[in-house]
Design a protein around this motif. Structure first.
Motif, PDB file in Angstrom:
ATOM      1  N   LEU A 261      21.229  39.986  21.499  1.00 24.83           N
ATOM      2  CA  LEU A 261      20.692  39.291  20.316  1.00 24.83           C
ATOM      3  C   LEU A 261      21.774  38.975  19.275  1.00 24.83           C
ATOM      4  CD1 LEU A 261      18.075  38.186  19.122  1.00 24.83           C
ATOM      5  CD2 LEU A 261      17.695  40.398  18.034  1.00 24.83           C
ATOM      6  N   SER A 262      22.684  39.907  18.997  1.00 22.20           N
ATOM      7  CA  SER A 262      23.686  39.587  17.959  1.00 22.20           C
ATOM      8  C   SER A 262      24.643  38.494  18.432  1.00 22.20           C
ATOM      9  CB  SER A 262      24.451  40.821  17.479  1.00 22.20           C
ATOM     10  OG  SER A 262      24.487  41.819  18.429  1.00 22.20           O
ATOM     11  N   HIS A 263      24.948  38.495  19.713  1.00 24.40           N
ATOM     12  CA  HIS A 263      25.782  37.420  20.254  1.00 24.40           C
ATOM     13  C   HIS A 263      25.045  36.079  20.190  1.00 24.40           C
ATOM     14  CE1 HIS A 263      26.979  35.036  23.951  1.00 24.40           C
ATOM     15  NE2 HIS A 263      28.036  34.954  23.177  1.00 24.40           N
ATOM     16  N   PHE A 264      23.753  36.105  20.507  1.00 22.16           N
ATOM     17  CA  PHE A 264      22.945  34.887  20.437  1.00 22.16           C
ATOM     18  C   PHE A 264      22.894  34.382  18.986  1.00 22.16           C
ATOM     19  CE2 PHE A 264      18.395  33.147  21.496  1.00 22.16           C
ATOM     20  CZ  PHE A 264      18.876  31.846  21.471  1.00 22.16           C
ATOM     21  N   LEU A 265      22.739  35.308  18.053  1.00 22.12           N
ATOM     22  CA  LEU A 265      22.729  34.916  16.629  1.00 22.12           C
ATOM     23  C   LEU A 265      24.047  34.238  16.245  1.00 22.12           C
ATOM     24  CD1 LEU A 265      21.800  34.869  13.666  1.00 22.12           C
ATOM     25  CD2 LEU A 265      22.304  37.298  13.514  1.00 22.12           C
ATOM     26  N   GLU A 266      25.129  34.759  16.765  1.00 21.56           N
ATOM     27  CA  GLU A 266      26.440  34.150  16.493  1.00 21.56           C
ATOM     28  C   GLU A 266      26.457  32.683  16.961  1.00 21.56           C
ATOM     29  OE1 GLU A 266      29.697  33.187  19.049  1.00 21.56           O
ATOM     30  OE2 GLU A 266      29.709  35.374  19.186  1.00 21.56           O
ATOM     31  N   HIS A 267      25.876  32.424  18.132  1.00 21.10           N
ATOM     32  CA  HIS A 267      25.777  31.030  18.596  1.00 21.10           C
ATOM     33  C   HIS A 267      24.912  30.206  17.643  1.00 21.10           C
ATOM     34  CE1 HIS A 267      27.087  30.690  23.007  1.00 21.10           C
ATOM     35  NE2 HIS A 267      27.591  31.828  22.564  1.00 21.10           N
ATOM     36  N   MET A 268      23.793  30.796  17.208  1.00 25.25           N
ATOM     37  CA  MET A 268      22.849  30.047  16.379  1.00 25.25           C
ATOM     38  C   MET A 268      23.406  29.756  14.985  1.00 25.25           C
ATOM     39  SD  MET A 268      20.532  29.408  18.442  1.00 25.25           S
ATOM     40  CE  MET A 268      19.435  28.573  17.317  1.00 25.25           C
ATOM     41  N   ALA A 269      24.411  30.506  14.578  1.00 28.27           N
ATOM     42  CA  ALA A 269      25.005  30.269  13.258  1.00 28.27           C
ATOM     43  C   ALA A 269      25.803  28.961  13.220  1.00 28.27           C
ATOM     44  CB  ALA A 269      25.897  31.450  12.868  1.00 28.27           C
ATOM     45  N   PHE A 270      25.871  28.273  14.341  1.00 26.99           N
ATOM     46  CA  PHE A 270      26.537  26.961  14.375  1.00 26.99           C
ATOM     47  C   PHE A 270      25.519  25.822  14.373  1.00 26.99           C
ATOM     48  CE2 PHE A 270      29.817  29.795  15.619  1.00 26.99           C
ATOM     49  CZ  PHE A 270      31.010  29.199  15.256  1.00 26.99           C
ATOM     50  N   LYS A 271      24.241  26.171  14.223  1.00 26.66           N
ATOM     51  CA  LYS A 271      23.198  25.152  14.341  1.00 26.66           C
ATOM     52  C   LYS A 271      22.828  24.516  13.015  1.00 26.66           C
ATOM     53  CE  LYS A 271      22.583  25.496  18.754  1.00 26.66           C
ATOM     54  NZ  LYS A 271      22.947  24.376  19.635  1.00 26.66           N
ATOM     55  N   GLY A 272      23.494  24.919  11.955  1.00 28.21           N
ATOM     56  CA  GLY A 272      23.233  24.276  10.670  1.00 28.21           C
ATOM     57  C   GLY A 272      22.417  25.127   9.722  1.00 28.21           C
ATOM     58  N   THR A 273      22.030  24.501   8.625  1.00 26.69           N
ATOM     59  CA  THR A 273      21.335  25.206   7.551  1.00 26.69           C
ATOM     60  C   THR A 273      20.136  24.366   7.132  1.00 26.69           C
ATOM     61  OG1 THR A 273      22.534  24.087   5.781  1.00 26.69           O
ATOM     62  CG2 THR A 273      23.600  26.013   6.752  1.00 26.69           C
ATOM     63  N   LYS A 274      19.562  24.732   6.008  1.00 21.20           N
ATOM     64  CA  LYS A 274      18.428  23.938   5.514  1.00 21.20           C
ATOM     65  C   LYS A 274      18.853  22.521   5.147  1.00 21.20           C
ATOM     66  CE  LYS A 274      15.903  27.963   3.931  1.00 21.20           C
ATOM     67  NZ  LYS A 274      15.570  28.845   2.799  1.00 21.20           N
ATOM     68  N   GLN A 275      20.122  22.373   4.847  1.00 18.30           N
ATOM     69  CA  GLN A 275      20.599  21.053   4.411  1.00 18.30           C
ATOM     70  C   GLN A 275      21.534  20.393   5.408  1.00 18.30           C
ATOM     71  OE1 GLN A 275      20.325  19.891   0.941  1.00 18.30           O
ATOM     72  NE2 GLN A 275      19.830  21.734  -0.215  1.00 18.30           N
ATOM     73  N   ILE A 276      21.974  21.156   6.393  1.00 20.42           N
ATOM     74  CA  ILE A 276      22.927  20.608   7.370  1.00 20.42           C
ATOM     75  C   ILE A 276      22.290  20.680   8.756  1.00 20.42           C
ATOM     76  CG2 ILE A 276      25.220  20.872   8.418  1.00 20.42           C
ATOM     77  CD1 ILE A 276      26.052  22.354   5.818  1.00 20.42           C
ATOM     78  N   GLY A 277      22.314  19.552   9.432  1.00 21.54           N
ATOM     79  CA  GLY A 277      21.775  19.536  10.798  1.00 21.54           C
ATOM     80  C   GLY A 277      20.342  19.045  10.866  1.00 21.54           C
ATOM     81  N   THR A 278      19.796  18.609   9.754  1.00 23.91           N
ATOM     82  CA  THR A 278      18.405  18.148   9.749  1.00 23.91           C
ATOM     83  C   THR A 278      18.252  16.899   8.878  1.00 23.91           C
ATOM     84  OG1 THR A 278      16.125  18.808   9.359  1.00 23.91           O
ATOM     85  CG2 THR A 278      17.763  19.639   7.800  1.00 23.91           C
ATOM     86  N   GLU A 279      17.281  16.062   9.247  1.00 21.01           N
ATOM     87  CA  GLU A 279      16.965  14.904   8.415  1.00 21.01           C
ATOM     88  C   GLU A 279      16.102  15.342   7.237  1.00 21.01           C
ATOM     89  OE1 GLU A 279      18.143  11.974   8.762  1.00 21.01           O
ATOM     90  OE2 GLU A 279      18.861  11.892  10.828  1.00 21.01           O
ATOM     91  N   ASP A 280      15.279  16.367   7.491  1.00 26.40           N
ATOM     92  CA  ASP A 280      14.291  16.746   6.474  1.00 26.40           C
ATOM     93  C   ASP A 280      13.780  18.155   6.788  1.00 26.40           C
ATOM     94  OD1 ASP A 280      12.172  17.077   4.816  1.00 26.40           O
ATOM     95  OD2 ASP A 280      11.044  15.323   5.508  1.00 26.40           O
ATOM     96  N   TYR A 281      14.319  19.135   6.085  1.00 31.14           N
ATOM     97  CA  TYR A 281      13.955  20.506   6.424  1.00 31.14           C
ATOM     98  C   TYR A 281      12.487  20.803   6.140  1.00 31.14           C
ATOM     99  CZ  TYR A 281      13.853  25.530   6.782  1.00 31.14           C
ATOM    100  OH  TYR A 281      13.523  26.807   7.147  1.00 31.14           O
ATOM    101  N   ALA A 282      11.958  20.183   5.088  1.00 32.96           N
ATOM    102  CA  ALA A 282      10.550  20.433   4.738  1.00 32.96           C
ATOM    103  C   ALA A 282       9.640  20.033   5.894  1.00 32.96           C
ATOM    104  CB  ALA A 282      10.186  19.661   3.472  1.00 32.96           C
ATOM    105  N   ALA A 283       9.984  18.946   6.551  1.00 26.47           N
ATOM    106  CA  ALA A 283       9.169  18.510   7.690  1.00 26.47           C
ATOM    107  C   ALA A 283       9.473  19.353   8.928  1.00 26.47           C
ATOM    108  CB  ALA A 283       9.462  17.042   7.989  1.00 26.47           C
ATOM    109  N   GLU A 284      10.691  19.829   9.016  1.00 28.45           N
ATOM    110  CA  GLU A 284      11.114  20.559  10.212  1.00 28.45           C
ATOM    111  C   GLU A 284      10.549  21.976  10.262  1.00 28.45           C
ATOM    112  OE1 GLU A 284      15.314  21.293  10.193  1.00 28.45           O
ATOM    113  OE2 GLU A 284      15.360  22.000  12.268  1.00 28.45           O
ATOM    114  N   GLU A 285      10.498  22.597   9.101  1.00 31.21           N
ATOM    115  CA  GLU A 285      10.188  24.026   9.055  1.00 31.21           C
ATOM    116  C   GLU A 285       8.851  24.385   9.719  1.00 31.21           C
ATOM    117  OE1 GLU A 285       9.087  27.887   7.202  1.00 31.21           O
ATOM    118  OE2 GLU A 285       8.115  25.946   6.865  1.00 31.21           O
TER     119      GLU A 285
END
Lengths: 476, 513
Positions: B100-124
């Motif tokens: 799990l911690s290794h997987f989390l490390e991979h997921m930390a490259f997937k962006g944030t609420k403002q990076i990697g998404t067109e619209d986080y409010a719609a995505e969440e």
């Protein structure tokens, strides 16, 4: 007045404590730096020396580059033996064991090798030992003894390593790919057999050494804490009387045709298939080199943001490792894509990569993709100059490989001037789906594969005991 | 370029040699002095001196939330290395959530609420919906499930912006963007031109503060591919996994950092969120910066960006499981489509136990360089081994293993080579190695250190790791002192104490019959 100062102070504090910005909104000033490499100093015997002065650590190191390698060997394995035994075989008056002990006790190292096209000899040591180590280094380069016992040990080890070629799927895939792409009995594809190894004699190594090791045409990159004047004195002392050789170096050998394009399956009981696909590629010196660099970035060389990575890894979840692009070589390099995917997904992964290759030829990358690649390449260019040692080595290698003298000075402007059309032209000129050779090592069934890729692509079996052999064609 | 270029994880092993190799950066004058005296009669500087020299250059900043930042200025080029160290890794996992911690490390490259998404409010809400759907056991998934799944995923894919996080880095000229997870820690690293320092602070603080685990289920496939490559289809990987599962009975060091296959398939976003919330907090992290940077100028912006990471009052979970003393040989056999090799391992202590440092010298004497004892005897003279090495794994927070690994040559076998290797080590217990060898080994350790000083990355690593694992980067110097004091008798004692039958684990790989 006091009041005014207070307000000013408060305002300054306020602006310092401004709210954190989103990364996209942070203004990053352009970096100004001078991509400067050390000038070469040419000795009277033709040896060119580049020095990177770095007083921050009491260390010295160097790398000598010289022409010669497996492209020019009369029997497979000879260049590899001549390269490693230059150092391993020590000197007439210092036996291999003594040399090993001596260097180990100083914490110093000397290493030598031949690659395909050129070779190198390097050393590293504490600055205080440089006189002693550099003397040994120069003698190793100039008059190696090629000790017979060490050669026997090398033969033993080389034979053992042939026996272990099948241990790693990546080794089997790589050797198979090289053999298929560069063709049978080609100097560009050397896979020594046990009998090749056994037939190498001490005299062969001495002849090979004599043919290539010479000051004229060689380049020495040196770096460390010795003041430049002292460093050059050292070089002159130990390499100044090295005699130039007038006999011309041999021409590069001719290329041979590749094996028949198609898919080659090496079946192994593995839950993941190691895949390499590609064909012969561009020469090192072509006017397309800058556009090619940009194309590689977009297509598959730039890690996370490349098209290959985005599609195969991020979107499809098919691979952990996936990369690809054009790798130039002196006469012919390679176009290649590599990846590893679970065996049952191999057909889908291969098909998707083929599509991405086709797409890159049919629909050129967008202005934005090209621009972003250019930005990435130019902004990270500074890292090629990050230490005096890396600058000296870069200078030596660029000269060795025949890059124009102002290559680095003009690099940024050349990359900036690459147009999106030129990037689009790269795969049309250099990437050829009809020549594609795809090697798959894993538990992949030819019948299953044919269902996905269609009957028209020739599919062959590969065998691998200690080297690849083309087996039966499965279809057609 | 390696096939792994740009991949987001690296190693699931942590070799002690790396730590030692990076220990003592930059007290150059002292080292210079020390070495110029000559290797045998060298006067060793005291820890205090070393610390003082080093402390002049390391700036320590503690932010209002307790986050520690270490900065070291080096101006050879207008670039810097930045690293974020977090004390969470394989040892913090239990069966069921391994990897799990290794997987989390991979997921930390997937962006944030403002990076990697067109619209986080719609995505969440869609992300939550997808997580719910994926919790349905596979047997209970029918056609309508598939439809709902595809519809949700389809909507999400329209909102996702590829690898925007990494793309932003690339646009600033980043190199070496990567991360790694070991038994003891997770680390994120990148190098940038110095003009991008504020950008770096914005990026890294954003991902620590507001990570969004999007594309979770595709990435779960990716980590399984990583496992297939590094473990299932690698003779070394398979053997190493068997070694840990055999040498450790109870301590979580026995679990693979990458995860057990069945666990990996079932890792959930909910569990990941929990792990993230618990461990990614200021008092469990260290930030290091090395390069052409001025600490004073960074004080305020560091507070502005990293100071906003919230503190937590929840007590940090401790790993309380210990490994009971081993009582008798343990062994395991792995069959694989490859030629034979084996590993012999012996439990050993880690820092602050004084013996730990001496092992660094033992490694050099046994297997460092062509003239080392094992290399010379087994590879060059007897020719019964094609390769032989010693190393330490798997971690540095909890008692670890001293490992001797070898591949027998065709004329030998695992069993024969192991027997003669153990006999050889027995002889070293009876007769100490020469002082000359010990001094040469210590010199090599020192030179190795000097050479590792050359990169910003290496120094950032040294500072980060020591500060994170031992609470103080100065610990490096204590270890250094102990290394330099090591004698031939110490090495003899190490062998007598640890290389004993009751403490031995033997794992061997044999070709499939």
């Amino acid at each position: 007045m006091k009041h005014f100062f207070f307000c000013f102070f408060a305002l300054t504090l306020l602006s310092c404590a401004s709210l954190p910005k989103m990364p996209q909104d942070v203004r990053v000033e352009p970096l100004r730096f001078n991509p400067e490499l050390p000038d070469g100093i040419t000795l009277s015997n033709g040896l060119v020396v580049y020095y990177g002065y770095d007083s921050s650590l009491p260390l010295m190191s160097g790398e000598l580059y010289f022409r010669g390698g497996s492209l020019f060997e009369s029997q497979p394995g000879l260049a590899s033996a001549a390269g490693s035994q230059m150092r391993e075989g020590a000197l007439e008056d210092i036996a291999p064991d003594s040399l090993d002990s001596k260097l180990d006790s100083l914490g110093a190292s000397i290493e030598t090798s031949f690659g395909q096209e050129y070779g190198s000899a390097g050393f590293s040591c504490l600055a205080e030992d440089v006189d002693e180590v550099f003397a040994l280094f120069s003698r190793i380069v100039r008059e190696p003894a090629y000790d017979a016992k060490r050669l026997a040990l090398w033969k033993h080890m080389a034979t053992e390593s042939i026996r272990r070629r099948g241990d790693q799927p990546s080794t089997m895939a790589e050797l198979s790919f090289q053999k298929l792409v560069y063709g049978e009995d080609s100097a560009y594809n050397r896979i020594p057999t046990e009998s090749d190894i056994q037939s190498i004699e001490r005299e062969d190594l001495q002849k090979f050494h004599a043919r290539f090791l010479r000051p004229n045409g060689s380049r020495l990159a040196l770096s460390g804490s010795l003041p430049p004047k002292k460093a050059m004195e050292l070089v002159r002392k130990y390499f100044g009387n090295w005699k130039a050789v007038s006999e011309p170096l041999p021409e590069l050998p001719q290329l041979k045709p590749s094996a028949q394009p198609g898919v080659y399956i090496l079946k192994r009981p593995l839950n993941q298939a190691t895949i390499i696909m590609g064909h012969q590629g561009p020469p090192r010196h072509t006017k397309d080199r800058y556009a090619m660099t940009v194309y590689n970035q977009v297509f598959g060389w730039s890690g996370f943001s490349s098209v290959l990575f985005q599609e195969i890894r991020t979107k499809m979840g098919l691979a952990y490792s996936v990369y690809g692009g054009l790798m130039p070589g002196e006469r012919a390099g390679t176009f290649r894509v590599g990846m590893a995917t679970r065996s049952d997904e191999a057909p889908r992964a291969v098909t998707r990569v083929w599509e991405l290759i086709d797409e890159s030829r049919e629909r050129p990358y967008s202005e934005q993709q090209s621009q972003e690649a250019v930005t990435g390449i130019t902004k990270s260019f500074v890292f090629k100059f990050k230490t005096p040692a890396s600058r000296a080595e870069r200078a030596a290698l660029l000269a060795m490989l025949g890059y124009p003298p102002l290559y680095d000075k003009n690099y940024l402007s050349q990359i900036y001037s690459v147009s999106v059309d030129e990037v689009g032209e790269v795969p049309r000129r250099w990437v050829h789906p009809e020549k594609m050779i795809t090697v798959i090592v894993g538990n992949v069934d030819a019948e299953d594969l044919l269902k996905t890729i269609g009957e028209e692509t020739p599919v062959f079996e590969l065998e691998f005991d200690t080297e690849p052999r083309i087996g039966e064609r499965v279809n057609g | 370029m390696s096939p792994d270029a740009g991949s987001s994880n690296i190693c699931s092993r942590v070799y002690k040699t790396n730590l030692v190799g990076n220990l003592f950066m930059q007290r150059l004058f002292i080292i210079l002095l020390l070495l110029s005296v000559g290797s045998l009669q060298a006067q060793e500087p005291s820890t205090l001196e070393l610390q003082r020299e080093f402390a002049k250059r390391v700036e320590e900043i503690t932010l209002s939330n307790g986050l520690r930042v270490l900065i070291y200025k080096r101006d050879v080029a207008p670039v810097f290395s930045g690293q974020i160290w977090i004390k969470v890794g394989g040892v913090d996992e239990v069966p069921g959530i391994t990897g799990l911690s290794h997987f989390l490390e991979h997921m930390a490259f997937k962006g944030t609420k403002q990076i990697g998404t067109e619209d986080y409010a719609a995505e969440e809400p869609l992300l939550r919906q997808l997580d719910e759907l994926m919790l349905t056991p596979e047997v209970a998934r029918d056609e309508t499930w598939q439809e709902r799944h595809d519809a949700t995923l389809g909507k999400l894919e329209k909102l996702w912006k590829g690898n925007e996080f990494s793309e932003l880095y690339k646009l600033q000229g980043a190199v070496g963007l990567n991360a790694g997870t070991g038994k003891d820690y997770t680390v994120y690293m990148v190098s940038l031109p110095t003009t991008a320092i504020e950008f770096w602070m914005a990026m890294e603080s954003e991902r620590l503060l507001n990570p969004v685990f999007r594309q979770f289920y595709k990435e779960r496939e990716v980590i399984q591919e990583e496992r297939r490559m590094r473990v299932d289809n690698s003779p070394e990987g398979k053997l190493y996994e068997a070694l840990l599962a055999t040498a450790y009975w109870s301590h979580p060091n026995r679990l693979p950092v990458v995860g057990w296959p069945a666990d990996m398939k079932n890792l959930s976003a909910r569990d990941m969120q929990e792990l993230y919330s618990h461990y990614y907090r200021p008092d469990n992290m260290v930030v290091t910066l090395v390069g052409d940077l001025d600490a004073e100028e960074l004080r305020i912006p560091l507070e502005k960006y990293f100071g906003r990471i919230p503190t937590s009052n929840a007590p940090l979970r401790e790993v309380y499981t210990t490994e009971p003393k081993q009582q008798g040989i343990r062994q395991a056999k792995v069959e694989h489509d490859a030629t034979p090799q084996f590993m012999l391992a012996f439990h050993k202590p880690v820092y602050p136990n004084k013996d730990d440092a001496q092992f660094a010298v033992l490694h050099e004497v046994l297997s460092g360089g062509r003239s080392s004892l094992l290399q010379r005897h087994f590879v060059q003279q007897e020719r019964t081994a094609v390769s032989i090495y010693t190393t330490e794994a798997p971690g540095e927070r909890f008692p670890s293993l001293f490992i001797v690994g070898a591949r027998p040559s065709q004329s030998s076998s695992n069993q024969e080579l192991k027997t003669s290797l153990l006999e050889y080590l027995e002889k070293l217990k009876e007769k100490a190695v020469s002082n000359e060898r010990v001094e040469a080994a210590k010199r090599r350790v020192r030179v190795g250190l000097l050479q590792s000083l050359q990169s910003n990355y290496g120094l950032a690593r040294l500072l980060g790791k020591n500060e994170l694992l031992y609470g103080d980067w100065r610990v490096a110097f204590e270890v250094y002192d102990d290394i330099l004091k090591t004698t031939a008798a110490d090495l003899q004692r190490l062998l007598q104490t640890y290389v004993v039958e009751d403490n031995q684990t033997y794992v061997h790989l044999e070709p499939i019959k």
